[in-house]
Design a protein around this motif. Structure first.
Motif, PDB file in Angstrom:
ATOM      1  N   TYR A  16       7.006  35.362  16.418  1.00 32.50           N
ATOM      2  CA  TYR A  16       6.563  36.522  17.200  1.00 32.50           C
ATOM      3  C   TYR A  16       5.497  37.304  16.437  1.00 32.50           C
ATOM      4  N   MET A  17       5.791  37.594  15.170  1.00 32.04           N
ATOM      5  CA  MET A  17       4.850  38.338  14.335  1.00 32.04           C
ATOM      6  C   MET A  17       3.553  37.566  14.140  1.00 32.04           C
ATOM      7  N   THR A  96      12.547  43.973  15.055  1.00 33.65           N
ATOM      8  CA  THR A  96      13.442  44.407  16.129  1.00 33.65           C
ATOM      9  C   THR A  96      14.243  43.229  16.683  1.00 33.65           C
ATOM     10  N   ILE A  97      13.704  42.032  16.583  1.00 38.97           N
ATOM     11  CA  ILE A  97      14.383  40.844  17.120  1.00 38.97           C
ATOM     12  C   ILE A  97      15.690  40.553  16.382  1.00 38.97           C
ATOM     13  N   PRO A  98      15.691  40.419  15.031  1.00 41.59           N
ATOM     14  CA  PRO A  98      16.982  40.227  14.350  1.00 41.59           C
ATOM     15  C   PRO A  98      17.898  41.446  14.465  1.00 41.59           C
ATOM     16  N   ARG A 107      29.480  41.888  19.591  1.00 37.22           N
ATOM     17  CA  ARG A 107      30.325  41.201  20.572  1.00 37.22           C
ATOM     18  C   ARG A 107      30.432  39.716  20.252  1.00 37.22           C
ATOM     19  N   SER A 108      29.278  39.054  20.120  1.00 38.06           N
ATOM     20  CA  SER A 108      29.288  37.626  19.797  1.00 38.06           C
ATOM     21  C   SER A 108      27.886  37.183  19.416  1.00 38.06           C
ATOM     22  N   GLU A 109      27.783  36.071  18.678  1.00 43.30           N
ATOM     23  CA  GLU A 109      26.473  35.553  18.273  1.00 43.30           C
ATOM     24  C   GLU A 109      25.633  35.162  19.483  1.00 43.30           C
ATOM     25  N   ARG A 110      26.283  34.619  20.515  1.00 42.23           N
ATOM     26  CA  ARG A 110      25.538  34.181  21.694  1.00 42.23           C
ATOM     27  C   ARG A 110      24.895  35.361  22.404  1.00 42.23           C
ATOM     28  N   LEU A 111      25.584  36.477  22.483  1.00 39.01           N
ATOM     29  CA  LEU A 111      25.003  37.666  23.102  1.00 39.01           C
ATOM     30  C   LEU A 111      23.888  38.236  22.228  1.00 39.01           C
ATOM     31  N   GLY A 112      24.054  38.160  20.922  1.00 40.18           N
ATOM     32  CA  GLY A 112      23.001  38.603  20.014  1.00 40.18           C
ATOM     33  C   GLY A 112      21.741  37.774  20.189  1.00 40.18           C
ATOM     34  N   MET A 113      21.907  36.455  20.297  1.00 33.79           N
ATOM     35  CA  MET A 113      20.770  35.565  20.512  1.00 33.79           C
ATOM     36  C   MET A 113      20.094  35.869  21.849  1.00 33.79           C
ATOM     37  N   ALA A 114      20.881  36.140  22.876  1.00 31.36           N
ATOM     38  CA  ALA A 114      20.324  36.429  24.198  1.00 31.36           C
ATOM     39  C   ALA A 114      19.475  37.699  24.164  1.00 31.36           C
ATOM     40  N   LEU A 115      19.972  38.747  23.519  1.00 33.10           N
ATOM     41  CA  LEU A 115      19.200  39.994  23.423  1.00 33.10           C
ATOM     42  C   LEU A 115      17.910  39.778  22.644  1.00 33.10           C
ATOM     43  N   ALA A 116      17.990  39.032  21.555  1.00 36.71           N
ATOM     44  CA  ALA A 116      16.803  38.773  20.734  1.00 36.71           C
ATOM     45  C   ALA A 116      15.732  38.042  21.534  1.00 36.71           C
ATOM     46  N   ILE A 117      16.125  37.023  22.272  1.00 38.29           N
ATOM     47  CA  ILE A 117      15.168  36.243  23.068  1.00 38.29           C
ATOM     48  C   ILE A 117      14.615  37.090  24.214  1.00 38.29           C
ATOM     49  N   PRO A 140      10.336  51.202  18.752  1.00 35.11           N
ATOM     50  CA  PRO A 140      11.487  50.387  19.163  1.00 35.11           C
ATOM     51  C   PRO A 140      12.437  50.024  18.026  1.00 35.11           C
ATOM     52  N   PHE A 141      11.889  49.716  16.844  1.00 36.48           N
ATOM     53  CA  PHE A 141      12.762  49.309  15.737  1.00 36.48           C
ATOM     54  C   PHE A 141      13.702  50.432  15.340  1.00 36.48           C
ATOM     55  N   PHE A 142      13.169  51.630  15.089  1.00 39.01           N
ATOM     56  CA  PHE A 142      14.030  52.715  14.612  1.00 39.01           C
ATOM     57  C   PHE A 142      14.899  53.277  15.733  1.00 39.01           C
ATOM     58  N   TYR A 143      14.470  53.139  16.978  1.00 41.86           N
ATOM     59  CA  TYR A 143      15.301  53.536  18.115  1.00 41.86           C
ATOM     60  C   TYR A 143      16.552  52.646  18.165  1.00 41.86           C
ATOM     61  N   MET A 144      16.333  51.333  18.110  1.00 41.50           N
ATOM     62  CA  MET A 144      17.471  50.420  18.181  1.00 41.50           C
ATOM     63  C   MET A 144      18.286  50.422  16.889  1.00 41.50           C
ATOM     64  N   LEU A 145      17.636  50.705  15.754  1.00 42.81           N
ATOM     65  CA  LEU A 145      18.389  50.830  14.498  1.00 42.81           C
ATOM     66  C   LEU A 145      19.345  52.019  14.583  1.00 42.81           C
ATOM     67  N   SER A 146      18.897  53.108  15.197  1.00 44.21           N
ATOM     68  CA  SER A 146      19.760  54.279  15.383  1.00 44.21           C
ATOM     69  C   SER A 146      20.960  53.912  16.256  1.00 44.21           C
ATOM     70  N   ILE A 147      20.724  53.151  17.315  1.00 47.28           N
ATOM     71  CA  ILE A 147      21.828  52.732  18.187  1.00 47.28           C
ATOM     72  C   ILE A 147      22.779  51.798  17.438  1.00 47.28           C
ATOM     73  N   TYR A 148      22.225  50.919  16.617  1.00 49.06           N
ATOM     74  CA  TYR A 148      23.070  50.018  15.825  1.00 49.06           C
ATOM     75  C   TYR A 148      24.013  50.816  14.918  1.00 49.06           C
ATOM     76  N   TYR A 149      23.459  51.803  14.206  1.00 43.73           N
ATOM     77  CA  TYR A 149      24.302  52.607  13.320  1.00 43.73           C
ATOM     78  C   TYR A 149      25.273  53.477  14.114  1.00 43.73           C
ATOM     79  N   TYR A 150      24.877  53.876  15.324  1.00 44.14           N
ATOM     80  CA  TYR A 150      25.795  54.624  16.196  1.00 44.14           C
ATOM     81  C   TYR A 150      26.988  53.752  16.573  1.00 44.14           C
ATOM     82  N   LEU A 151      26.720  52.516  16.981  1.00 42.05           N
ATOM     83  CA  LEU A 151      27.805  51.612  17.361  1.00 42.05           C
ATOM     84  C   LEU A 151      28.712  51.291  16.173  1.00 42.05           C
ATOM     85  N   LYS A 152      28.126  51.272  14.970  1.00 41.27           N
ATOM     86  CA  LYS A 152      28.909  51.007  13.756  1.00 41.27           C
ATOM     87  C   LYS A 152      29.544  52.280  13.194  1.00 41.27           C
ATOM     88  N   GLU A 153      29.229  53.430  13.839  1.00 32.69           N
ATOM     89  CA  GLU A 153      29.707  54.738  13.388  1.00 32.69           C
ATOM     90  C   GLU A 153      29.379  54.984  11.918  1.00 32.69           C
TER      91      GLU A 153
END
Length: 458
Positions: A16-17, A96-98, A107-117, A140-153
Motif C-alpha cells: 500500500y505504502m 493504519t492497516i496493521p 475478536r478474531s484474526e479473520r475479522l482483523g484481516m477483513a478490516l485491514a483489506i 486516520p492512524f491516530f483516530y483508530m489508535l485512540s479507539i484501539y486503546y479505548y477498547l483495550k481500556e
C-alpha cells in the motif's frame, strides 16, 4: 516466528505504502501534481528551513495551525527532499492497516484481516494518496489508535488522543466528536461501563474544548510578516459565514458518500449507530449544513473526516461478541467490495500521464517566479514563487490569492500541460492581470518564459 496472517498484513501495508509513493512520483514527473497542495507544502517546508520565523508562526503549515508540524519538519530535514511529506503521510496510512488488523483481532484474526483489506481497497480514502499529501492523511492512524486503546481500556488512550488533537486545527472537531461518542458508548453500557475510561473520556473532552479554543484564538490573532502561503486560516471562524451565505447544492451522489461513510466497512456500525452518528457529525455537518461540496469530491483528502464510520464499525464489532463471525466477516468483504465498485464506476480512477522533460534555466531560479500550478512543485527551493491567482476564490479562502504579495520577475508556463487553459481563458488572462508588462525571455518548444520589461537579464 511470525504468524502467516501477520506477515500477510505487513505485506499488504508495505505494498500500500509503496504503491502510493510511486503514484505520487508518477504524478510529479508527469507534471500532474500541482501547487495545491504539494507545491504549497514544499514551499512551507523550504521557507521554514531557510528563514527565521516566530515560535508561533512555526506551527502554521499549509494555512492551518498544527502542533504536529515539528514532526513533519524534522522528517523533511532528515531527508532534505520535498517528497518527505508524502512519504510520511503514506507511512501513517499504511500503518493504519496493521492497526485495524489488531482492532479486529480483539475478536478474531479473520475479522482483523477483513478490516485491514477493507481499508486498503476503500477508494474514498484513496484521495489521501491521489491528491498529494496533507495533514489529514495522518488523522486516520491516530483516530483508530485512540479507539484501539479505548477498547483495550489502556491509559495510552489519552496520549494517542492528544496527538490526534495536535495534528491539525480542523481535526480538533473530529477528536471532540470521538471523545463524545466514546462517552456515549460508556453510558450505554451502564453497569458495565469503566470508571477509568469515563474519567479519561471526560478529561479528553475538556482537552478537546481547550484545543479548539486555542486553535481558534491563535489563528485569529497570530501576526507575522510572512507570505500569504504561510498565514493561518481561521477555519472555525469561517464556518459561520459559510453557513449564512452558502449557495452550494448537495446532489444525489451524496447518497453514495453516505453509504461509504456508514457501510463501506460492513454493517457493524448499525450496532453502534448512535456512536457512529456522533463520530461522523463533523463530516455530516460540513456536507449537509455547510454544504461544502469538497467533502464529497472524489480523490481529495476530506474523506479523512468520515473516519468515524470506521470507528463505528470497530465499536459495533466489540458489541457483537459471541455472534457468528463468518456472517460478520462476509459483510465486511461484501460491503467493502460493493462500495469500491460503485465508487470506481461513478468516478473512475485518475491515471498520471507520461513523464515530461521540462527544464527551467538555473539563471532564473533565484529570482521571483509566477508559474502555472503543475510547474510550481518543481520550484520548491525558492523563496519567491507563486501560483496563478484563483479565478473564483473558495468561500473558506480568506487569504485572497488573487492579490500578489510580490511582482514576479518571470512568468513561466507550458502550453502542453493540462492546466494551461485556465491561465488564458476568456474570463482570465495572466498577462492582462499582471498589467501586460512582460516580454518574451525564452521559448523552448511549448515552454515559454516571460520577463518583466526593462529588467531582462541574460
Amino acid at each position: 516466528m511470525f504468524r502467516r496472517t501477520t506477515i500477510i498484513v505487513a505485506a499488504i501495508a508495505f505494498a500500500y505504502m509503496l504503491f502510493w509513493d510511486l503514484y505520487a512520483y508518477a504524478r510529479y514527473i508527469s507534471y500532474t501534481s500541482t501547487y495545491f497542495d504539494i507545491g504549497l507544502a514544499d514551499y512551507n517546508l523550504y521557507y521554514y528551513s531557510v528563514q527565521h520565523v516566530s515560535p508561533m508562526q512555526f506551527f502554521v503549515f499549509m494555512n492551518h495551525i498544527s502542533f504536529f508540524f515539528p514532526v513533519v519538519f524534522a522528517f523533511y530535514k532528515l531527508f532534505g527532499n520535498p517528497f518527505s511529506f508524502i512519504w510520511l503521510q503514506n507511512l501513517f496510512l499504511a500503518a493504519t492497516i496493521p492497526l485495524l488488523y489488531l482492532i479486529g483481532k480483539i475478536r478474531s484474526e479473520r475479522l482483523g484481516m477483513a478490516l485491514a483489506i477493507a481499508f486498503a481497497i476503500n477508494p474514498a480514502f484513496f484521495g489521501l494518496g491521489v491528491f498529494d499529501a496533507h495533514l489529514e492523511g495522518i488523522l486516520p492512524f491516530f483516530y483508530m489508535l485512540s479507539i484501539y486503546y479505548y477498547l483495550k481500556e489502556s491509559r495510552l488512550f489519552v496520549l494517542s488522543f492528544l496527538i490526534l488533537l495536535a495534528i491539525i486545527d480542523t481535526g480538533a472537531a473530529l477528536a471532540f466528536a470521538l471523545a463524545l461518542a466514546l462517552l456515549v458508548d460508556q453510558l450505554i453500557k451502564r453497569k458495565k461501563s469503566s470508571k477509568k475510561m469515563l474519567a479519561m473520556l471526560i478529561l479528553c473532552l475538556l482537552l478537546a474544548i481547550l484545543f479548539i479554543f486555542a486553535y481558534w484564538g491563535i489563528s485569529a490573532n497570530i501576526k507575522s510578516n510572512v507570505p500569504p502561503q504561510l498565514k493561518a486560516m481561521n477555519f472555525f471562524g469561517e464556518q459561520k459565514n459559510a453557513i449564512a451565505g452558502t449557495s452550494n447544492r448537495i446532489g444525489i451522489d451524496s447518497l453514495l458518500w453516505l453509504f461509504g461513510a456508514f457501510f463501506s466497512f460492513g454493517i457493524m456500525s448499525v450496532f453502534a449507530f448512535l456512536q457512529t452518528i456522533v463520530m461522523l457529525s463533523p463530516w455530516l455537518a460540513e456536507v449537509f449544513m455547510v454544504k461544502n461540496t469538497l467533502f464529497i469530491t472524489p480523490y481529495m483528502q476530506y474523506f479523512a473526516y468520515a473516519i468515524g464510520g470506521l470507528g463505528g464499525t470497530a465499536l459495533g464489532l466489540n458489541r457483537l461478541k459471541g455472534k457468528k463471525e463468518g456472517i460478520i466477516e462476509a459483510s465486511i468483504y461484501i460491503f467493502a467490495m460493493l462500495f469500491a465498485v460503485l465508487f470506481i464506476l461513478a468516478y473512475g480512477f485518475p491515471i498520471p500521464g507520461k513523464a515530461q522533460a521540462i527544464s527551467i534555466p538555473s539563471a532564473i531560479e533565484n529570482s521571483s517566479i509566477m508559474a502555472q500550478g503543475s510547474i510550481t512543485p518543481h520550484l520548491y527551493n525558492m523563496l519567491y514563487v507563486e501560483n496563478p491567482p484563483d479565478e473564483k476564490p473558495l468561500w473558506f479562502e480568506p487569504l485572497n490569492y488573487t492579490t500578489y504579495w510580490f511582482k514576479p520577475k518571470y512568468i513561466v508556463f507550458d502550453k502542453e500541460l493540462n492546466d494551461y487553459g485556465p491561465m488564458n481563458s476568456s474570463s482570465f488572462n495572466i498577462f492582462a492581470y499582471m498589467g501586460n508588462n512582460y516580454t518574451l525571455y525564452m521559448r523552448n518548444g511549448s515552454l515559454e518564459i516571460y520577463v518583466l520589461k526593462n529588467k531582462q537579464s541574460g
